[in-house]
Write a protein that holds these residues in place. Structure first.
Motif, mmCIF file in Angstrom:
data_model
loop_
_atom_site.group_PDB
_atom_site.id
_atom_site.type_symbol
_atom_site.label_atom_id
_atom_site.label_comp_id
_atom_site.label_asym_id
_atom_site.label_seq_id
_atom_site.Cartn_x
_atom_site.Cartn_y
_atom_site.Cartn_z
ATOM 1 N N LEU A 262 0.821 -1.215 0.000
ATOM 2 C CA LEU A 262 0.000 0.000 0.000
ATOM 3 C C LEU A 262 0.850 1.258 0.000
ATOM 4 O O LEU A 262 0.395 2.314 -0.420
ATOM 5 C CB LEU A 262 -0.871 0.055 1.265
ATOM 6 N N ASP A 263 2.066 1.087 0.493
ATOM 7 C CA ASP A 263 2.913 2.218 0.852
ATOM 8 C C ASP A 263 2.851 3.392 -0.110
ATOM 9 O O ASP A 263 2.523 4.497 0.279
ATOM 10 C CB ASP A 263 4.350 1.709 0.982
ATOM 11 N N SER A 264 3.156 3.131 -1.382
ATOM 12 C CA SER A 264 3.344 4.271 -2.275
ATOM 13 C C SER A 264 2.153 4.431 -3.219
ATOM 14 O O SER A 264 2.271 5.009 -4.269
ATOM 15 C CB SER A 264 4.616 4.055 -3.082
ATOM 16 N N ASN A 265 1.026 3.840 -2.858
ATOM 17 C CA ASN A 265 -0.104 3.867 -3.790
ATOM 18 C C ASN A 265 -1.279 4.665 -3.234
ATOM 19 O O ASN A 265 -1.282 5.076 -2.090
ATOM 20 C CB ASN A 265 -0.501 2.451 -4.141
ATOM 21 N N ARG A 266 -2.286 4.820 -4.068
ATOM 22 C CA ARG A 266 -3.415 5.661 -3.696
ATOM 23 C C ARG A 266 -4.476 4.818 -2.998
ATOM 24 O O ARG A 266 -5.013 3.888 -3.587
ATOM 25 C CB ARG A 266 -3.993 6.301 -4.946
ATOM 26 N N PRO A 267 -4.819 5.153 -1.744
ATOM 27 C CA PRO A 267 -5.766 4.321 -1.002
ATOM 28 C C PRO A 267 -7.121 4.223 -1.683
ATOM 29 O O PRO A 267 -7.776 3.184 -1.628
ATOM 30 C CB PRO A 267 -5.887 5.009 0.364
ATOM 31 N N GLU A 268 -7.542 5.300 -2.385
ATOM 32 C CA GLU A 268 -8.875 5.270 -3.000
ATOM 33 C C GLU A 268 -8.922 4.296 -4.180
ATOM 34 O O GLU A 268 -9.995 3.918 -4.634
ATOM 35 C CB GLU A 268 -9.333 6.679 -3.424
ATOM 36 N N ALA A 269 -7.746 3.878 -4.653
ATOM 37 C CA ALA A 269 -7.721 2.943 -5.793
ATOM 38 C C ALA A 269 -7.624 1.490 -5.334
ATOM 39 O O ALA A 269 -7.562 0.584 -6.153
ATOM 40 C CB ALA A 269 -6.549 3.279 -6.699
ATOM 41 N N VAL A 270 -7.635 1.262 -4.019
ATOM 42 C CA VAL A 270 -7.538 -0.117 -3.514
ATOM 43 C C VAL A 270 -8.890 -0.797 -3.661
ATOM 44 O O VAL A 270 -9.898 -0.319 -3.158
ATOM 45 C CB VAL A 270 -7.115 -0.132 -2.022
ATOM 46 N N GLU A 271 -8.908 -1.922 -4.366
ATOM 47 C CA GLU A 271 -10.153 -2.655 -4.543
ATOM 48 C C GLU A 271 -10.295 -3.706 -3.443
ATOM 49 O O GLU A 271 -11.349 -3.840 -2.833
ATOM 50 C CB GLU A 271 -10.137 -3.334 -5.912
ATOM 51 N N PHE B 192 -5.688 -0.783 8.458
ATOM 52 C CA PHE B 192 -5.728 -0.131 7.143
ATOM 53 C C PHE B 192 -7.061 0.559 6.870
ATOM 54 O O PHE B 192 -7.291 1.049 5.769
ATOM 55 C CB PHE B 192 -5.407 -1.165 6.044
ATOM 56 N N ASP B 193 -7.951 0.568 7.875
ATOM 57 C CA ASP B 193 -9.239 1.239 7.768
ATOM 58 C C ASP B 193 -10.008 0.770 6.522
ATOM 59 O O ASP B 193 -10.405 1.574 5.681
ATOM 60 C CB ASP B 193 -9.001 2.765 7.740
ATOM 61 N N LEU B 194 -10.189 -0.543 6.409
ATOM 62 C CA LEU B 194 -10.831 -1.127 5.230
ATOM 63 C C LEU B 194 -12.146 -1.780 5.607
ATOM 64 O O LEU B 194 -12.244 -2.407 6.666
ATOM 65 C CB LEU B 194 -9.926 -2.215 4.644
ATOM 66 N N GLU B 195 -13.140 -1.671 4.733
ATOM 67 C CA GLU B 195 -14.424 -2.328 4.982
ATOM 68 C C GLU B 195 -14.229 -3.842 4.899
ATOM 69 O O GLU B 195 -13.419 -4.318 4.100
ATOM 70 C CB GLU B 195 -15.477 -1.930 3.939
ATOM 71 N N PRO B 196 -15.004 -4.607 5.707
ATOM 72 C CA PRO B 196 -14.852 -6.059 5.724
ATOM 73 C C PRO B 196 -14.946 -6.701 4.336
ATOM 74 O O PRO B 196 -14.235 -7.655 4.045
ATOM 75 C CB PRO B 196 -16.020 -6.527 6.601
ATOM 76 N N GLU B 197 -15.830 -6.154 3.450
ATOM 77 C CA GLU B 197 -15.998 -6.805 2.141
ATOM 78 C C GLU B 197 -14.739 -6.729 1.289
ATOM 79 O O GLU B 197 -14.601 -7.440 0.309
ATOM 80 C CB GLU B 197 -17.111 -6.242 1.303
ATOM 81 N N ARG B 198 -13.800 -5.859 1.643
ATOM 82 C CA ARG B 198 -12.582 -5.758 0.823
ATOM 83 C C ARG B 198 -11.470 -6.679 1.308
ATOM 84 O O ARG B 198 -10.364 -6.654 0.774
ATOM 85 C CB ARG B 198 -12.051 -4.331 0.882
ATOM 86 N N LEU B 199 -11.754 -7.436 2.369
ATOM 87 C CA LEU B 199 -10.694 -8.251 2.981
ATOM 88 C C LEU B 199 -10.941 -9.730 2.752
ATOM 89 O O LEU B 199 -12.065 -10.198 2.930
ATOM 90 C CB LEU B 199 -10.670 -7.997 4.495
ATOM 91 N N SER B 200 -9.908 -10.450 2.375
ATOM 92 C CA SER B 200 -10.103 -11.894 2.217
ATOM 93 C C SER B 200 -8.829 -12.665 2.539
ATOM 94 O O SER B 200 -7.753 -12.082 2.713
ATOM 95 C CB SER B 200 -10.587 -12.220 0.804
ATOM 96 N N VAL B 201 -9.018 -13.996 2.611
ATOM 97 C CA VAL B 201 -7.916 -14.916 2.963
ATOM 98 C C VAL B 201 -7.782 -15.950 1.855
ATOM 99 O O VAL B 201 -8.783 -16.464 1.371
ATOM 100 C CB VAL B 201 -8.271 -15.671 4.271
ATOM 101 N N VAL B 202 -6.559 -16.252 1.453
ATOM 102 C CA VAL B 202 -6.344 -17.456 0.636
ATOM 103 C C VAL B 202 -5.304 -18.329 1.328
ATOM 104 O O VAL B 202 -4.391 -17.818 1.984
ATOM 105 C CB VAL B 202 -5.876 -17.185 -0.823
ATOM 106 N N VAL B 203 -5.488 -19.634 1.186
ATOM 107 C CA VAL B 203 -4.516 -20.567 1.761
ATOM 108 C C VAL B 203 -3.387 -20.757 0.743
ATOM 109 O O VAL B 203 -3.633 -20.984 -0.440
ATOM 110 C CB VAL B 203 -5.198 -21.914 2.112
ATOM 111 N N HIS B 204 -2.170 -20.616 1.258
ATOM 112 C CA HIS B 204 -0.977 -20.682 0.395
ATOM 113 C C HIS B 204 0.094 -21.446 1.189
ATOM 114 O O HIS B 204 0.828 -20.858 1.982
ATOM 115 C CB HIS B 204 -0.557 -19.227 0.087
#
Ligand SMILES: NC(=O)c1ccc[n+]([C@@H]2O[C@H](COP(=O)([O-])OP(=O)(O)OC[C@H]3O[C@@H](n4cnc5c(N)ncnc54)[C@H](OP(=O)(O)O)[C@@H]3O)[C@@H](O)[C@H]2O)c1
Length: 397
Positions: free
Chosen positions: A163-172, A232-244
């Motif tokens: 996230l560091d150098s990017n625009r927060p409003e563009a985070v999907e 990161f002040d993100l809504e729950p719908e934008r957060l997910s988990v994948v097993v790796h």
């Protein structure tokens, strides 16, 4: 660090733990760059005294007052200040330093880390339970007092970097990865018979007991979703988990244009700790470097919420009020402890948490507005969870 600059001062809450020791390993390799101010532990006075002497700390603190005599005797004649008790840990947390490593395990870390936030400290945050238990309160306090919070959890460190150098409003969306833990391929029947030693045998990471059990239930990933939400002040719908299972990709951010920025590293906690210790610079580290050709293949799969219901519980808590997460966290700590003491079975951990969260729902538990709220609710949930455990242990249960 520019040549000739004064060393940075570091205090470590939870110095005798897995994160504390990895932090000290890096500090020991960079003696010109870092000086140790305060080190704290719960009751392990012998290990704490040895570390305080080796790293020339100015102050050593045990949270458990019963360990004071042992610590004092072990540090007699060294000139190192000694103190004990939860208020002494808080005082250690607010001593002015360049950076504070918050690495106490569990909700016990909340009060001192919150005190550090109030003092405007730069906090390297490993103690995820503090954000689960009172995330909104903690981040609001940090913002109000201009404290800086740098994540240490490998997944959150990855997201922080992406996230560091990017625009927060563009985070999907933001995705954190999970190794899947020691029971990734186990059936429900096998997990019903799992012993603490099976659950502690993590295939990738070497960690403290509590987080190792959380990794086996996948509650750890659920706690991390809640942690990410607040950090990161993100809504729950934008957060997910994948097993790796290879644990090479630690997290990634998907942007509005379809670009995905991920962070990769071999699984060694010293990498995110080094990042937090030096941010915004980079610290040279001695660890092996990632060789993708020798890794060969990176695999990903969806988490199985049927076999790992603890993750589903945390995902539900993510969208509810703060108090639900406080209850989830406290009940989980009690249940993990009971499993480690062989008082309950592995699947009972999620059952206890589920029952405690449902009870909180019935009783209309709401938001956490203050440390007092968090402490009271945490205590209530511990009692409720303890009662459910006793119920399981009686024939009628
Ligand atoms: N280990 C990892 O790889 C890892 C990775 C990511 C995040 N984390 C997070 O980092 C935190 C620490 O994890 P860990 O694995 O390092 O734990 P750990 O090895 O169990 O160490 C915990 C530390 O906290 C101290 N402590 C325990 N209870 C305390 C209390 N009531 N009051 C004050 N201090 C107390 C312990 O002191 P004693 O030695 O005296 O008991 C020890 O120094 C956790 O929140 C965990 O989720 C860990």
């Amino acid at each position: 660090m520019p040549p000739g600059s004064a060393p940075e001062t570091i205090s470590i809450l939870g110095a005798t733990g897995s994160i504390g020791l990895s932090t000290l390993d890096l500090i020991g390799r960079n003696p010109d760059r870092f000086e140790v101010e305060a080190l704290t532990a719960n009751a392990n006075a012998t290990a704490l005294a040895e570390l305080a002497i080796r790293f020339r700390a100015r102050l050593a603190v045990v949270a458990d007052p019963a360990a004071y005599g042992e610590l004092k005797a072990a540090l007699a004649g060294t000139g190192i200040e000694v103190a004990a008790g939860p208020s002494a840990v808080q005082e250690a947390a607010v001593r002015p330093v360049s950076r504070l490593m918050a690495a106490i395990v569990g909700a016990a870390g909340l009060a001192p880390t919150l005190a550090a936030a109030r003092s405007g400290a730069t906090i390297l945050l490993a103690n995820k339970e503090c954000l689960v238990s009172a995330g909104r309160l903690f981040m609001d306090t940090a913002r109000r007092h201009r404290a800086r919070v740098i994540p240490v959890d490998s997944e959150h460190c990855a997201i922080f970097q992406a996230l560091d150098s990017n625009r927060p409003e563009a985070v999907e969306s933001v995705t954190i990865t999970a190794s899947g833990g020691p029971f990734r391929t186990w059936s429900v029947e096998q997990m019903a018979r799992a012993r603490p030693e099976d659950a502690l045998r993590h295939p990738v990471w070497s960690m403290g007991a509590k987080i190792s059990i959380d990794s086996a239930t996948l509650m750890n990933k659920g706690l991390e979703l809640i942690e990410a939400r607040h950090l990161f002040d993100l809504e729950p719908e934008r957060l997910s988990v994948v097993v790796h299972p290879e644990s090479i990709v630690h997290g990634f951010v998907t942007y509005a244009d379809g670009s995905v920025i991920a962070q990769l590293a071999l699984p060694d906690m010293r990498t995110p700790i080094a990042y937090a210790l030096a941010w915004p610079e980079r610290l040279a580290t001695p660890m092996d470097r990632l060789d993708l050709c020798s890794v060969g293949r990176l695999t990903f799969e969806s988490p199985d919420l049927q076999r790992f219901p603890a993750l589903a519980l945390a995902q539900q808590a993510l969208s509810r009020n703060d108090g639900t997460a406080t209850v989830l966290n406290a009940a989980n700590e009690i249940a993990v402890n009971a499993f480690l003491q062989r008082r309950i079975k592995f699947p009972d951990i999620a059952t206890i948490v589920d029952k405690a969260v449902s009870r909180a729902d019935t009783e209309g538990v709401g938001d956490v507005e203050s440390l007092e709220d968090a402490v009271a609710l945490d205590g209530w949930a511990r009692r409720i969870a303890g009662g459910f455990i006793s119920g399981l242990l009686t024939p009628a249960g």
